[in-house]
Design a protein around this motif. Sequence first.
Motif, PDB file in Angstrom:
ATOM      1  N   ASN A  96       5.844   6.486   0.361  1.00  0.00           N
ATOM      2  CA  ASN A  96       5.543   5.882   1.657  1.00  0.00           C
ATOM      3  C   ASN A  96       4.852   4.565   1.349  1.00  0.00           C
ATOM      4  OD1 ASN A  96       6.214   8.438   3.016  1.00  0.00           O
ATOM      5  ND2 ASN A  96       4.311   9.143   2.116  1.00  0.00           N
TER       6      ASN A  96
ATOM      7  N   ASP B 167      -2.530   4.747  10.721  1.00  0.00           N
ATOM      8  CA  ASP B 167      -3.077   3.820   9.734  1.00  0.00           C
ATOM      9  C   ASP B 167      -2.305   2.506   9.627  1.00  0.00           C
ATOM     10  OD1 ASP B 167      -4.922   5.784   9.188  1.00  0.00           O
ATOM     11  OD2 ASP B 167      -4.084   6.316   7.227  1.00  0.00           O
ATOM     12  N   TRP B 168      -0.992   2.581   9.715  1.00  0.00           N
ATOM     13  CA  TRP B 168      -0.154   1.413   9.422  1.00  0.00           C
ATOM     14  C   TRP B 168       0.625   0.902  10.624  1.00  0.00           C
ATOM     15  CZ3 TRP B 168       2.551   3.543   4.404  1.00  0.00           C
ATOM     16  CH2 TRP B 168       1.608   3.609   3.363  1.00  0.00           C
TER      17      TRP B 168
ATOM     18  N   ARG C 154       0.850  -1.191   0.000  1.00  0.00           N
ATOM     19  CA  ARG C 154       0.000   0.000   0.000  1.00  0.00           C
ATOM     20  C   ARG C 154       0.884   1.238   0.000  1.00  0.00           C
ATOM     21  NH1 ARG C 154      -3.404  -1.913   5.161  1.00  0.00           N
ATOM     22  NH2 ARG C 154      -3.754  -4.019   4.428  1.00  0.00           N
ATOM     23  N   THR C 155       0.404   2.290  -0.628  1.00  0.00           N
ATOM     24  CA  THR C 155       1.154   3.544  -0.651  1.00  0.00           C
ATOM     25  C   THR C 155       0.289   4.673  -0.108  1.00  0.00           C
ATOM     26  OG1 THR C 155       0.475   3.949  -2.950  1.00  0.00           O
ATOM     27  CG2 THR C 155       2.605   2.863  -2.612  1.00  0.00           C
ATOM     28  N   HIS C 156       0.961   5.722   0.320  1.00  0.00           N
ATOM     29  CA  HIS C 156       0.285   6.920   0.820  1.00  0.00           C
ATOM     30  C   HIS C 156       0.957   8.126   0.191  1.00  0.00           C
ATOM     31  CE1 HIS C 156      -1.710   9.688   3.550  1.00  0.00           C
ATOM     32  NE2 HIS C 156      -0.538  10.219   3.811  1.00  0.00           N
ATOM     33  N   ILE C 157       0.227   8.946  -0.471  1.00  0.00           N
ATOM     34  CA  ILE C 157       0.639  10.105  -1.254  1.00  0.00           C
ATOM     35  C   ILE C 157       1.788   9.747  -2.204  1.00  0.00           C
ATOM     36  CG2 ILE C 157      -0.396  11.799   0.272  1.00  0.00           C
ATOM     37  CD1 ILE C 157       2.281  12.475   1.433  1.00  0.00           C
TER      38      ILE C 157
ATOM     39  N   ARG D 246      -0.155  10.312  10.611  1.00  0.00           N
ATOM     40  CA  ARG D 246      -1.172   9.602   9.822  1.00  0.00           C
ATOM     41  C   ARG D 246      -0.752   8.161   9.530  1.00  0.00           C
ATOM     42  NH1 ARG D 246      -5.099  10.697   5.644  1.00  0.00           N
ATOM     43  NH2 ARG D 246      -5.921   8.635   5.201  1.00  0.00           N
ATOM     44  N   LEU D 247       0.498   7.990   9.106  1.00  0.00           N
ATOM     45  CA  LEU D 247       0.987   6.642   8.804  1.00  0.00           C
ATOM     46  C   LEU D 247       1.044   5.781  10.046  1.00  0.00           C
ATOM     47  CD1 LEU D 247       3.768   7.456   6.194  1.00  0.00           C
ATOM     48  CD2 LEU D 247       1.451   6.633   5.775  1.00  0.00           C
TER      49      LEU D 247
ATOM     50  N   VAL E  60       2.271  13.757   8.276  1.00  0.00           N
ATOM     51  CA  VAL E  60       2.294  12.491   7.522  1.00  0.00           C
ATOM     52  C   VAL E  60       2.718  11.339   8.427  1.00  0.00           C
ATOM     53  CG1 VAL E  60       3.463  11.246   5.645  1.00  0.00           C
ATOM     54  CG2 VAL E  60       2.661  13.581   5.283  1.00  0.00           C
TER      55      VAL E  60
END
Length: 183
Positions: A44, A180-181, A37-40, A176-177, A173
């Motif tokens: 990431n 989420d992760w 999975r990636t974020h922006i 957030r990561l 960021v």
Amino acid sequence: MAVYVAFLRAINLGPRRQFPMADLRAALEADGFVEPRTHIQTGNVRLETPMRSVARLTERLERVFAADRGFEVPTAVLTRAELVEAATDGEAILALEAAAGEVHGQYVTFLRDLPEPAAVEALEALSDVDGRVRVRGRAVHVTLAEGYRSTRLDNNRVEKVLGVAGTNRNLTVVRRLAADWGR
């Protein structure tokens, strides 16, 4: 399977270092990683693997990225626990700095490798009224009184002083990561 978060350095900057997230995920899937999975667009990536060595995983990812893109992509790989710790430390450092004066922003540089203690001391000694640096393991927390573009404590300076490749993200960021992760 173990879960890791990888932070890629210097992609999607200018016309020559493009690595769209769909291509990044496809390269990882082709190499056997499950549902990355990636974020922006800054590189990431959350991935699962049976590998247990962060050093070996880092080397493997860098080989995959170089083979796919044709250029080197320095990568910092963290465990979920390291990511959560970096976010938690960032929050604590931000609170301390905000209590001491105005804060414009905070960035976290994730390092590929652990820096030498003397290099950490040299980097932290660069702290001044414009910005403060605190190193926690492979996470370098830079709190700025002014904007990022006006600081001498940017990612290039961090890498040069520490002698370790790294890539930075703003604390928003990272938070957030971690949410989420990281769990």
